[in-house]
Design a protein around this motif. Structure first.
Motif, mmCIF file in Angstrom:
data_model
loop_
_atom_site.group_PDB
_atom_site.id
_atom_site.type_symbol
_atom_site.label_atom_id
_atom_site.label_comp_id
_atom_site.label_asym_id
_atom_site.label_seq_id
_atom_site.Cartn_x
_atom_site.Cartn_y
_atom_site.Cartn_z
ATOM 1 N N GLU A 28 1.574 6.632 -7.047
ATOM 2 C CA GLU A 28 0.448 7.373 -7.615
ATOM 3 C C GLU A 28 0.607 8.867 -7.353
ATOM 4 N N ASP B 110 0.779 4.144 -2.996
ATOM 5 C CA ASP B 110 0.441 5.551 -2.753
ATOM 6 C C ASP B 110 1.574 6.464 -3.212
ATOM 7 N N HIS C 50 -17.059 3.848 -7.978
ATOM 8 C CA HIS C 50 -16.148 3.112 -8.858
ATOM 9 C C HIS C 50 -15.257 2.213 -8.004
ATOM 10 N N THR C 51 -15.874 1.513 -7.104
ATOM 11 C CA THR C 51 -15.171 0.657 -6.149
ATOM 12 C C THR C 51 -14.129 -0.211 -6.824
ATOM 13 N N ASN D 284 -9.249 8.534 -16.123
ATOM 14 C CA ASN D 284 -10.359 7.614 -15.947
ATOM 15 C C ASN D 284 -11.588 8.042 -16.756
ATOM 16 N N GLN E 135 0.824 -1.201 0.000
ATOM 17 C CA GLN E 135 0.000 0.000 0.000
ATOM 18 C C GLN E 135 0.866 1.262 0.000
ATOM 19 N N GLN F 218 -10.785 1.198 -7.357
ATOM 20 C CA GLN F 218 -9.995 1.228 -6.124
ATOM 21 C C GLN F 218 -9.375 -0.136 -5.873
ATOM 22 N N GLN F 219 -10.186 -1.166 -6.111
ATOM 23 C CA GLN F 219 -9.698 -2.526 -5.857
ATOM 24 C C GLN F 219 -8.546 -2.885 -6.786
ATOM 25 N N TRP G 243 -4.898 7.006 -13.665
ATOM 26 C CA TRP G 243 -6.256 7.202 -13.125
ATOM 27 C C TRP G 243 -6.782 8.601 -13.394
ATOM 28 N N ARG H 267 -6.236 -1.010 -7.704
ATOM 29 C CA ARG H 267 -4.982 -0.445 -7.173
ATOM 30 C C ARG H 267 -4.291 -1.452 -6.253
ATOM 31 N N ARG H 268 -5.076 -2.255 -5.593
ATOM 32 C CA ARG H 268 -4.475 -3.277 -4.713
ATOM 33 C C ARG H 268 -3.566 -4.212 -5.505
#
Length: 868
Positions: free
Chosen positions: A22, A19, A124-125, A142, A15, A128-129, A139, A131-132
């Motif tokens: 990004e 971050d 837009h869940t 997007n 994580q 986000q997922q 982005w 990114r994991r």
RNA sequence: GGGCGGUUAGCUCAGCUGGUAGAGCGUCUGCUUUACACGCAGAAUGUCGGGGGUUCGAGUCCCUCACCGCCCACCA
């Protein structure tokens, strides 16, 4: 900060790095160092969706994107989401139903507002997922298929098609879903094998006799407008042209002859229901038969002249009409029948074909260039076999039904005025462009969601505006997806782009394998076989999950989910962590690379650098071919076994010695590790960044580090062979020792080799280090000993004597060698082999023979001595 | 009905244009050796689905059969 933990914990690292990356803007395109751009349009997931293993497969795209970023290309990976008309409408309708309301109750305007509000607030869940998983998409670019600009692009596309005469509206037989109350395209119908019944009906022929027809849908007989037979069917020749009186409705219909009728099926005569069967519709068109509708749009019978059936659901009507037919003596017999029944792929309702007025795209003219580009090779498929599938579909293409009777989606941009002028407009018109009338009404239908998706790779870059992005980043290079949307989506992007931009939207299509449940079944929520990638990441890390996807994804085969394999990549990350721990001890953090003084290289150093060059070539080739398996296998084998197990074990004594040789060994080891991390970064971005930062390197992030270059001058074949021989000797020694006494460690030994190993002193030292031998003391003349023979080299170990066991082992080895010699000799004595096989192959066999003979002789000597 | 993929070690799978069968996991043996026991060292295990053919040589090419999976089609 020194690495203390012996275990790498992905959760503590991933994580944080994501971050950092990004926020630093690393995922935005940089100025190209090569002059090349590299663009991928990410397949947009449904906005309603959650991440599943299929999306994890997009890791393949990230591998390519990260690789090209390191190559120095200007790289853009465009993400986004799709409004997925039917799926989203279902979600919202359920929400309304919970409140006891419905879209009909609130009306179209309130509904549209609700939809818009939902778009605006839904998070837009899924993005986000993603990114994991470490996806390095830009982005900031997007896109959503319902964004204002995107809607405009859709309207422009529709209008341009319209003006070219490629769109028409007309009544045709369509696949009607009675539950969604919408037409769907052929591709959205799934056929399911169903146990059913085949009913044989006797239709009386006017003027005497009967003609029997077979049907699985007897209720449709009230919509029959003819009976058809094959023109070459002698049995019915005399009946063609005569008239049948239908039972129950007592309507007179003709008997016609049509090629579509299969002589061998059923009775060879078929009832024709043009209103509710695609084949019958075509027969009806050819034979000029009437088309009668017998269904309401909700699937109930619409047959006022037969009150017994009117308003019934199809299953009820079927049961009832069987009774009626039987009562009239028209039901001859019923037999069990297994066939495929079309279902809606969204809601699973049985499809009822019916005639309805819909919007269509004329496909034949659009298909021509789309076929050409695949044939010419400017559109390639990986694996290649999908090209044939694509071409087959394109060549047999039929017109595309693009209208849906839904309340959610892109409204068809066609308005009708009071004077019935029907025109497509990009923007809502104030007045009819033909007559100026101002009372315009827009078509109520919406577009097939794939119509808008077809514009994805260029509309996301700004089309139809001539944006800088479109100029710089279009066309894209790669499109990666699962095979199930090859026709629905991939093919449609191709002809759409060719039509509007005259350019292939992507040059390479990767069709990755579908992830199956561990037992081989399809992964699905309803079966309970789904695997949540986020949980997999929690357990093993994103890097391991990605490596697994990349390893299997490009094989072209479907893949059973296997957590053990993912776990093995987690352990690989851990291995790299510990290697870094070993090498970073005592090094200042973030130091510059240590220069390597080539004059001080030892054979081991030269060997590992040569192997590094070879692996660099392998990985690069593997990426170029879109086959990642060999890259991952190669890096795993190289980093773990050659670098860590062999090289590092070999140089450990040097590292501790603190000599000049230590400097070289450390410089080489760090260089190899640093390079390996770069080679691995596209696949396992997190652990590679974490470790790269902790060893000497250049630059602020591995994300933007340059892609390693192979240096084939370093690949000294003779050195590689000598090293391979030395390692073979090491393994043989360890083996013999383990067999003799598995607990034994270091012991004295002697080495004999006609050619010195790696220049003698060094080779002996390597052997001593890796095989744990004491070579300097020598063996006492009468000490018990064991012999290890590998090719020209013999190692004599001081091991406890074990009487006959030693000579038994040597005899067995000799026997095996002799078998090998016989085999090779047999080959070489075959004149056909030496004459016809390539010289290089024959040469290799000769060399093998010489080696084997050398070993055999030595074994014989030893046995001779031993037995004397 | 037509087409495509698969069948290789106990399990999951690699094996490019034919040239001595591989990996991971699992199993067995030994080792707490100052990077890592999520480790190290060693070992065992395959008539490459069946049959036929081409070839000096076939897991690899051709034919055929069987089973599993997928796609396409106007299976009334």
């Amino acid at each position: 900060m020194p690495l203390m933990d012996t275990r790498y914990d992905p959760r503590a690292v991933e994580q944080r790095w994501y971050d950092t990356w990004e926020q630093a803007g690393y995922f935005k395109p940089k100025e190209s160092l090569t002059g090349n751009t590299f663009t991928i349009a990410m397949p947009p997931p449904n906005i309603t969706g959650d991440l599943h293993m299929g999306h994890a497969m997009y890791a393949l795209q990230d591998v390519l994107v990260r690789w090209h970023r390191m190559l120095g290309d200007a790289v853009l990976w465009v993400p986004g989401t799709d409004h997925a008309a039917i799926a989203t409408q279902n979600v919202l309708e359920k929400q309304l139903a919970k409140k006891g309301s419905s879209k009909e109750a609130i009306g179209r305007q309130a509904w549209d507002e609700l939809v818009q509000q939902w778009y605006d607030t839904t998070g837009h869940t899924i993005l986000q997922q993603m990114r994991r998983l470490g996806f390095s998409a830009d982005w900031s670019r997007n896109r959503f298929t319902m964004d204002r600009d995107y809607v405009a692009a859709v309207n422009v596309a529709f209008t341009r098609f319209w003006r070219r005469g490629l769109i028409y509206r007309g009544p045709r037989i369509v696949n009607w879903c009675p539950r969604d109350q919408s037409a769907i395209s052929d591709l959205e119908v799934v056929f399911i094998e169903t146990d059913d019944q085949l009913y044989y009906l006797d239709y009386p022929v006017e003027g005497g006799g009967v003609i029997s027809v077979a049907t699985s849908r007897p209720e449709t007989m009230v919509g029959d407008t003819g009976v058809a037979v094959n023109p070459s069917d002698a049995r019915y020749r005399d009946l063609v042209g005569r008239t049948v009186v239908l039972p129950i409705v007592h309507r007179r219909v003709p008997i016609v002859a049509d090629e579509a009728v299969d002589i061998d099926f059923g009775t060879g005569a078929v009832k024709v229901t043009p209103g509710h069967d695609a084949t019958d519709y075509e027969i009806g068109e050819r034979q000029k038969l009437e088309t009668r509708n017998i269904l309401h749009l909700d699937g109930r019978m619409d047959i006022p002249e037969v009150p017994d059936l009117d308003g019934m659901t199809v299953p009820k009507a079927r049961a009832r009409i069987v009774e009626l037919l039987r009562a009239e003596g028209a039901l001859q017999r019923v037999e069990p029948y297994r066939h495929s029944v079309g279902h809606c792929d969204r809601c699973n309702a049985v499809i009822e074909p019916l005639v309805s007025s819909q919007w269509w795209v004329r496909m034949k003219p659009l298909a021509v260039p789309a076929i050409k580009v695949a044939e010419e090779g400017s559109l390639r498929f990986h694996p290649n076999r999908w090209q044939e599938q694509y071409l087959r579909w394109m060549r047999n293409i039929r017109d595309w039904n693009i209208s849906r009777q839904l309340w959610l989606g892109h409204r068809i941009p066609v308005w009708t005025c009071a004077n019935d002028h029907v025109v497509a407009y990009v923007d809502a018109p104030a007045a009819c462009e033909v007559c100026g009338d101002r009372t315009l009404t827009q078509d109520p239908d919406v577009l097939d969601t794939w119509f808008s998706s077809a514009l994805w790779p260029f509309a996301t870059l700004g089309w139809p505006k001539e944006t800088a992005d479109l100029a710089q980043f279009y066309p894209t290079q790669v499109l990666d997806t699962a095979r199930d949307i090859l026709y629905l989506w991939v093919a449609r992007m191709v002809f759409t782009s060719l039509h509007f931009l005259d350019i292939v939207p992507f040059s390479d299509v990767i069709i990755h394998g579908t992830v199956l449940a561990p037992d081989g079944r399809r992964m699905s929520k309803s079966l309970g076989t789904g695997v949540d990638p986020l949980e997999v990441i929690d357990r093993h890390g994103a890097d391991a999950t990605r490596a697994w996807c990349a390893y299997f994804g490009t094989s072209g085969q479907d893949i059973r989910f296997s957590e053990e394999k993912i776990k093995s990549y987690q352990l690989f990350a851990n291995k790299l962590w510990n290697v870094t721990r070993l090498l970073s001890a005592g090094l200042p953090e973030a130091a510059r690379p240590i220069p390597i003084d080539e004059a001080t290289l030892e054979p081991a150093d030269a060997w590992i650098l040569g192997r590094l060059s070879a692996i660099t070539r392998l990985v690069t080739t593997s990426f170029t071919r879109f086959e990642f398996g060999p890259a991952i296998d190669g890096l795993y084998e190289f980093a773990w076994h050659e670098f860590a197990d062999d090289y590092l074990e070999l140089v450990k004594p040097r590292l501790q010695a603190g000599s000049a040789s230590a400097t070289t060994a450390r410089a080489v080891a760090v260089h190899v590790l640093e390079t390996t991390l770069r080679l691995l970064h596209p696949i396992m971005p997190f652990v590679t960044e974490e470790l790269w930062q902790r060893i000497p390197h250049e630059g602020e992030t591995i994300v933007l580090a340059p892609w390693p270059l192979a240096d084939e001058r370093l690949e000294d074949q003779r050195l590689l062979e000598e090293m391979a021989h030395l390692l073979a000797v090491v393994r043989a020694v360890r083996n013999v020792r383990h067999l003799a006494d598995p607990t034994m460690r270091r012991q004295p030994a002697e080495v004999q080799s006609p050619r010195p190993l790696l220049g003698d002193a060094v080779g002996r030292q390597y052997l001593a280090t890796l095989a744990q031998l004491e070579l300097n003391g020598g063996l006492a003349p009468d000490a018990p000993r064991r012999a290890v023979v590998v090719g020209e080299t013999t190692v004599t170990l001081g091991l406890p004597a074990d009487g006959g066991a030693e000579s038994k082992r040597l005899s067995a080895e000799l026997r095996k060698k002799r078998e090998e010699i016989d085999l090779i000799r047999g080959k070489l004595e075959n004149p056909d082999f030496t004459r016809k096989a390539p010289e290089a192959i024959v040469e290799r066999e000769r060399a093998r023979l010489a080696q084997a003979q050398e070993t055999a002789e030595r074994l014989q000597q030893l046995l001779g001595l031993g037995s004397g």
